[in-house]
Design a protein around this motif. Structure first.
Motif, short mmCIF file in Angstrom:
data_model
loop_
_atom_site.label_atom_id
_atom_site.label_comp_id
_atom_site.label_asym_id
_atom_site.label_seq_id
_atom_site.Cartn_x
_atom_site.Cartn_y
_atom_site.Cartn_z
N ILE A 155 0.67 -1.04 -0.31
CA ILE A 155 0.12 0.07 -0.27
C ILE A 155 0.67 1.31 0.32
N VAL A 156 0.70 2.20 -0.93
CA VAL A 156 1.63 3.21 -0.82
C VAL A 156 0.12 4.82 -0.80
N ASN A 157 0.81 5.73 0.02
CA ASN A 157 0.19 7.47 0.02
C ASN A 157 0.81 7.90 -0.70
N LEU A 158 0.22 9.23 -1.12
CA LEU A 158 1.20 10.15 -1.32
C LEU A 158 0.22 11.36 -0.88
N HIS A 159 0.96 11.87 0.54
CA HIS A 159 1.19 12.94 1.32
C HIS A 159 1.32 13.93 0.79
N PRO A 160 0.72 15.41 1.21
CA PRO A 160 1.10 16.92 0.65
C PRO A 160 1.81 17.42 1.32
N ALA A 161 3.07 17.03 1.89
CA ALA A 161 4.22 17.47 3.12
C ALA A 161 5.12 16.80 2.29
N TYR A 162 6.01 17.86 3.26
CA TYR A 162 7.86 16.76 3.04
C TYR A 162 7.50 16.09 4.55
N LEU A 163 7.48 14.72 4.53
CA LEU A 163 7.10 14.27 5.72
C LEU A 163 8.43 13.83 6.56
#
Length: 189
Positions: free
Chosen positions: A104-112
């Motif tokens: 499972i992969v996720n796209l997150h709108p920040a630089y984790l």
């Protein structure tokens, strides 16, 4: 490999990815779009692109546990091998995360690890206004049982300019998402 994309809203990232799948750029088949909001525009995009879609809510399942079981049964019935989260605004339960460990992969709108969780773009923009912080980013990562804590696949920084508005920053982040997510998927699928 059979892939499901999960989305909850407009579906712009879904459509970008669907076009890459249609061109054969990934070593996989886009077999399903799942949405937890029956009125979301992503379902219209899926219909237009002739991609099978399914939708149901936690409420109609009478709770999160029943929702997760139904979702897992759907994935198994459709023989899904890999899950791509593209604006899916729910936290996946442990049973699904464990059943699809490292799949499972996720796209997150920040630089984790910055701005984990919801409203990442808004929080980055507010920090810019308060402190002058001049960057945020986009992260593609594997999903684990934490909140945006899985291993990072790709990241890219996105500048925050002095004259940015929330809308201009959001548009620039989405443009990076549309480039970075296909790149990440081509590496891992």
């Amino acid at each position: 490999m059979r892939v499901a994309i999960f989305a909850s809203g407009n579906g712009s990232n879904f459509e970008v990815l669907a076009k890459h799948f249609a061109k054969g750029e990934f070593n996989a088949e886009l077999a399903l779009v799942f949405c937890d909001h029956p009125e979301a525009f992503v379902l219209e995009r899926a219909k237009r692109l002739q991609i099978p879609a399914a939708t149901f809510t936690v409420k109609e399942c009478h709770g999160k546990e029943a929702y997760e079981k139904r979702l897992l049964a759907l994935l198994q019935a459709k023989k899904i091998d890999f899950i791509v989260l593209a604006g899916y605004m729910r936290i996946l339960g442990q049973e699904i995360v464990c059943a699809y460990d490292k799949k499972i992969v996720n796209l997150h709108p920040a630089y984790l690890p910055e701005y984990q969780g919801l409203h990442a773009i808004e929080r980055a923009f507010l920090d810019h206004e308060r402190t002058g912080k001049n960057q945020t980013g986009v992260t593609i990562h594997y999903v684990d049982t934490g909140l945006d804590t899985g291993p990072v696949i790709l990241q890219q920084k996105v500048p925050i300019y002095p004259d940015d508005t929330l809308a201009t920053l959001e548009a620039r982040i989405h443009a990076v998402e549309h480039e970075l997510y296909p790149k990440a998927l081509s590496q891992i699928l």
